[in-house]
Design an enzyme around this catalytic site. Structure first.
Site, PDB file in Angstrom:
ATOM      1  N   ASP A  83      43.327  22.223  36.830  1.00 35.91           N
ATOM      2  CA  ASP A  83      42.876  23.602  36.444  1.00 35.91           C
ATOM      3  C   ASP A  83      41.369  23.624  36.660  1.00 35.91           C
ATOM      4  O   ASP A  83      40.525  22.787  36.789  1.00 35.91           O
ATOM      5  CB  ASP A  83      43.125  23.309  34.879  1.00 35.91           C
ATOM      6  CG  ASP A  83      42.951  24.824  34.059  1.00 35.91           C
ATOM      7  OD1 ASP A  83      43.153  25.824  34.699  1.00 35.91           O
ATOM      8  OD2 ASP A  83      42.598  24.421  32.917  1.00 35.91           O
ATOM      9  N   HIS A  92      40.983  29.742  43.840  1.00 39.58           N
ATOM     10  CA  HIS A  92      42.382  29.028  44.267  1.00 39.58           C
ATOM     11  C   HIS A  92      42.193  28.553  45.861  1.00 39.58           C
ATOM     12  O   HIS A  92      42.871  27.622  46.000  1.00 39.58           O
ATOM     13  CB  HIS A  92      43.388  30.166  44.244  1.00 39.58           C
ATOM     14  CG  HIS A  92      43.574  30.358  42.674  1.00 39.58           C
ATOM     15  ND1 HIS A  92      43.576  29.453  41.761  1.00 39.58           N
ATOM     16  CD2 HIS A  92      43.560  31.683  42.172  1.00 39.58           C
ATOM     17  CE1 HIS A  92      43.799  30.285  40.646  1.00 39.58           C
ATOM     18  NE2 HIS A  92      43.949  31.407  40.776  1.00 39.58           N
ATOM     19  N   LEU A 148      56.060   8.241  49.205  1.00 40.29           N
ATOM     20  CA  LEU A 148      55.380   8.961  47.855  1.00 40.29           C
ATOM     21  C   LEU A 148      56.436   9.956  47.501  1.00 40.29           C
ATOM     22  O   LEU A 148      56.866  10.810  48.361  1.00 40.29           O
ATOM     23  CB  LEU A 148      53.913   9.428  48.183  1.00 40.29           C
ATOM     24  CG  LEU A 148      53.353  10.341  47.061  1.00 40.29           C
ATOM     25  CD1 LEU A 148      53.158   9.525  45.757  1.00 40.29           C
ATOM     26  CD2 LEU A 148      52.314  11.113  47.565  1.00 40.29           C
TER      27      LEU A 148
END
Ligand code: IPE
Ligand code: IPE
Ligand code: MG
Length: 257
Positions: free
Chosen positions: A15, A32, A126
Site C-alpha cells: 500500500d 503504481h 517459493l
C-alpha cells in the site's frame, strides 16, 4: 536459528503507491508503475531467504471502485510483470498462482496467467501468490459455496473450509506486512491470518526495499508466538494446578465459608 524456520509464509499489503506519487506532484498511476518494480525485488529476496510462500495483495475486490484509468493501469502492470518475470519464475522453480476473481481481465492476460500457473504447478520452490480481484470475504463465501455444490452437507469443519480456499498448498500466514502507514487488513486473507504476526511500516510501497523486508523478517522472528498457549510448558503445569485449586475453592458449598 534461521528466521525462516519460524516465518515461512509472508503476506504483504503493498500500500501507499498513490500517496507516494501525489507527494511528488505526480499522478497516482505513476506510483503504481514505480511500485511494480519493487514487486520483482521483493519476490527475489523472498526466494533468496528461502521462504516457503509469499502472497502479495495487488488488487482488491474493493479496488474495482477506483477510477477506470487506475484500474486499467493496474491490469497493464500485471501483464507486464507476467511477461517480464516469466523466465525468472521458471528458472527459480517458483510455483505461481493468482488468487481472486480474474474473470474481468483482458483475455491475453488471463491466458498468460493460466499458462504460467500450469507450467509451474509442480515446482517445489517459493509458492508465490498474486491476490488480484481478491477479497477475503469472497474467498470464504466461495469456499462455502464450493462445499455446498459438492453434495449434501449439514455440517462443515475448519478442515473442509481450508481445503476449499483458493490456494490449498500453502499454510496459514506467519507474518503480514502492510506498507504505507495504515494499520488495517482491508479484507486480505481473513481466514489465513488468524494467528499471523502483524507488522505495519510507514514506508510507502514504492520505497520499500529488500533490506527493510529482510529486517522485518528477522525482527519478527524474534517475537514469541504462543498460539493461545503460554510461554513455557512448566508454568503451564503450575498454573493448571493453581487453577484446579481455585476451582475447588469456588465450588465449595456456601455454608463452609
Ligand atoms: C496500493 O496503493 C495499490 C493498490 C491498492 C492497488 P494505493 O493505490 O492504495 O495507494 P494509497 O494507499 O492511495 O497511497
Ligand atoms: C489494500 O489497499 C489493497 C491493496 C493493497 C491491493 P487499499 O488502499 O485498497 O485499502 P484501504 O482502502 O486503505 O483500506
Ligand atoms: Mg491504499
Amino acid at each position: 536459528m534461521e528466521p525462516t524456520s519460524k516465518i515461512k509464509h509472508v503476506a504483504i499489503i503493498m500500500d501507499g503507491n498513490g500517496r507516494w506519487a501525489q507527494g511528488r506532484c505526480r499522478p497516482r498511476v505513476w506510483g503504481h508503475v514505480r511500485g511494480s518494480s519493487v514487486v520483482s525485488e521483493i519476490v527475489e529476496e523472498a526466494d533468496d531467504l528461502g521462504l516457503e510462500a509469499l502472497t502479495l495483495y495487488a488488487f482488491s475486490t474493493e479496488n474495482w471502485s477506483r477510477p477506470q484509468l487506475e484500474v486499467t493501469t493496474l491490469f497493464g502492470l500485471l501483464k507486464k510483470f507476467l511477461l517480464k518475470e516469466r523466465q525468472r519464475i521458471l528458472k527459480n522453480k517458483i510455483c505461481f498462482k493468482v488468487i481472486g476473481d480474474i474473470s474481468s481481465l483482458p483475455l491475453a492476460t488471463k491466458n498468460l496467467i493460466e499458462k504460467l500457473e500450469l507450467e509451474t504447478k509442480d515446482f517445489k520452490g517459493l509458492k508465490l501468490s498474486f491476490a488480484f480481484g481478491y477479497g477475503g470475504r469472497s474467498e470464504i463465501v466461495d469456499a462455502v459455496n464450493q462445499i455446498i455444490s459438492k453434495g449434501d452437507v449439514e455440517h462443515i469443519t475448519e478442515d473442509d473450509l481450508r481445503m476449499n480456499l483458493y490456494r490449498t498448498d500453502v499454510n496459514d500466514v506467519d507474518l503480514l506486512i502492510r506498507t504505507g502507514g495504515d494499520q488495517r487488513v482491508s479484507n486480505f486473507l481473513l481466514w489465513q491470518i488468524a494467528y499471523a504476526e502483524l507488522f505495519f511500516t510507514r514506508t510507502k510501497w514504492p520505497e520499500f526495499t529488500k533490506e527493510e523486508f529482510r529486517g522485518i523478517i528477522y525482527q519478527v522472528a524474534g517475537r514469541e508466538r504462543r498460539f493461545g498457549n503460554i510461554d513455557s510448558v512448566e508454568s503451564f503445569e503450575v498454573s493448571k494446578v493453581l487453577a484446579q485449586e481455585n476451582l475447588m475453592k469456588i465450588n465449595q458449598p456456601l455454608q463452609a465459608h
